[in-house]
Design an enzyme around this catalytic site. Structure first.
Site, PDB file in Angstrom:
ATOM      1  N   HIS A  80       2.944   7.606  -2.615  1.00  0.00           N
ATOM      2  CA  HIS A  80       1.825   7.802  -2.895  1.00  0.00           C
ATOM      3  C   HIS A  80       1.544   7.533  -4.621  1.00  0.00           C
ATOM      4  O   HIS A  80       0.568   7.213  -5.293  1.00  0.00           O
ATOM      5  CB  HIS A  80       1.090   9.353  -2.822  1.00  0.00           C
ATOM      6  CG  HIS A  80       0.991   9.456  -1.219  1.00  0.00           C
ATOM      7  ND1 HIS A  80       1.984   9.714  -0.367  1.00  0.00           N
ATOM      8  CD2 HIS A  80      -0.182   9.143  -0.758  1.00  0.00           C
ATOM      9  CE1 HIS A  80       1.370   9.759   0.831  1.00  0.00           C
ATOM     10  NE2 HIS A  80       0.238   9.517   0.733  1.00  0.00           N
ATOM     11  N   ASP A 139       1.563   0.758   5.342  1.00  0.00           N
ATOM     12  CA  ASP A 139       1.026   2.055   4.878  1.00  0.00           C
ATOM     13  C   ASP A 139      -0.288   1.541   3.935  1.00  0.00           C
ATOM     14  O   ASP A 139      -0.447   0.605   3.535  1.00  0.00           O
ATOM     15  CB  ASP A 139       1.984   2.747   4.088  1.00  0.00           C
ATOM     16  CG  ASP A 139       1.969   4.329   4.146  1.00  0.00           C
ATOM     17  OD1 ASP A 139       0.650   4.643   4.491  1.00  0.00           O
ATOM     18  OD2 ASP A 139       2.737   5.011   3.933  1.00  0.00           O
TER      19      ASP A 139
END
Length: 332
Positions: free
Chosen positions: A187, A259
């Site tokens: 992230h 993702d």
């Protein structure tokens, strides 16, 4: 609808799974369905208040897609149990993968979760996590992994996949080829992994092989750069990992998703056009963009332009949409 009747815009939009703002069918979501012609949406806490609202949202989105001549939507969520569970009470709350003691726990989780997702109109679960927590508590996936034994992870993961799908919910295994060895959160930035293919085959890839044998609907690619497999591109943008390893060598014929392209691992290193171009080259079926509407529009236009300018990419795109369509026909 048959793929032969799809417009160029539909062939492009079907390859996007996107997030959106709001808890009902609003102008933002209508735009994504009607103008971008997205293949799927993914739900987060910002979209969820209670079971009745969630069901209304899912049903109205599907009805709107039908009314605009679009294929049914994949409607996905991250409902792993434990740390990552978007649906809170009154939905059943589970302790999570690290606390599972065997297949009965995995089967129970999958059966109950599948029933609750189906009841509110969600048809895809971004689970199970098949990453192996090799570094114990240091692993970025320690709180989400089944454990540190590849065969144990493979067995429990297969149980979750089989029982989700037996009960009508598409399962997406993640994060290929495995991020359990890393300590950096993708992230925030892109993790690098210096490990050879032979080691991966005897460890990290075993749960994914089991998932493929269980006919998992989808596999999500990690934003991790495996330098000995592809020194340039992370798995989520890599023809060598997504195309050669997962498709050709391991024989996976379901849908391959990235993702979230809004994560730091991608945004800090690549612009959206470069990322999408790599995705198209790599036989990746769907790009996941969870937040940024400008990125969604730019991704759509890049797919559209690439299809128009390259017969090779258009042919690859048609193959991807056929895989997406086959999944929708089977489950929806």
């Amino acid at each position: 609808m048959d793929i032969i009747t799809y417009s160029d815009e539909q062939l492009a939009g079907q390859r996007l799974m996107v997030g959106f703002e709001g808890t009902e069918l609003n102008q933002d979501l209508e735009f994504l369905i009607d103008e971008i012609k997205v293949g799927g949406i993914i739900l987060f806490a910002r979209n969820l208040t209670n079971p009745r609202q969630i069901k209304d949202l899912c049903l109205s989105a599907q009805e709107y897609a039908r009314s605009r001549g679009q294929p049914p939507l994949l409607i996905a969520i991250d409902q792993e149990g434990g740390q990552v569970a978007r649906l809170r009470k009154p939905f059943t709350q589970f302790a999570g993968n690290p606390d599972m003691e065997g297949r009965p726990d995995a089967e129970r989780f999958a059966q109950i979760t599948a029933a609750e997702l189906a009841e509110v109109g969600i048809n895809m679960n971004m689970a199970p996590v098949l990453d192996i927590a090799f570094n114990g508590s240091e692993s970025i996936m320690a709180g989400r992994s089944f454990g540190n034994d590849p065969l144990w992870v493979a067995d429990l993961g297969a149980a979750v996949i089989e029982h989700l799908q037996k009960n009508g919910i598409m399962s997406v295994a993640k994060h290929f080829p495995g991020i359990g060895r890393t300590t950096l959160d993708s992230h925030l930035d892109r993790p690098d992994l210096d490990i050879d293919l032979n080691t991966l085959k005897t460890t990290d890839l075993l749960p994914f092989e089991a998932a493929i044998q269980s006919k998992v609907a989808g596999i999500m690619l990690a934003h991790i750069r495996c330098q000995k497999l592809d020194a340039q591109w992370p798995a989520s943008l890599s023809p060598l990992i997504a195309g050669d390893l997962l498709r050709n060598r391991m024989g996976f014929d379901g849908i391959v998703l990235t993702d979230d392209l809004d994560m730091g691992a991608i945004k800090k290193h690549y612009d959206i056009k470069s990322a999408i171009h790599q995705i198209l080259l790599a036989d990746i079926d769907m790009a996941l963009i969870c937040h940024s509407r400008p990125d969604i529009e730019n991704a759509f236009n890049e797919i559209l332009n690439s299809q128009a300018n390259s017969q090779t990419l258009k042919t690859k795109g048609e193959e991807s949409v056929r895989r997406i369509q086959a999944l929708k026909r089977k489950y929806l």
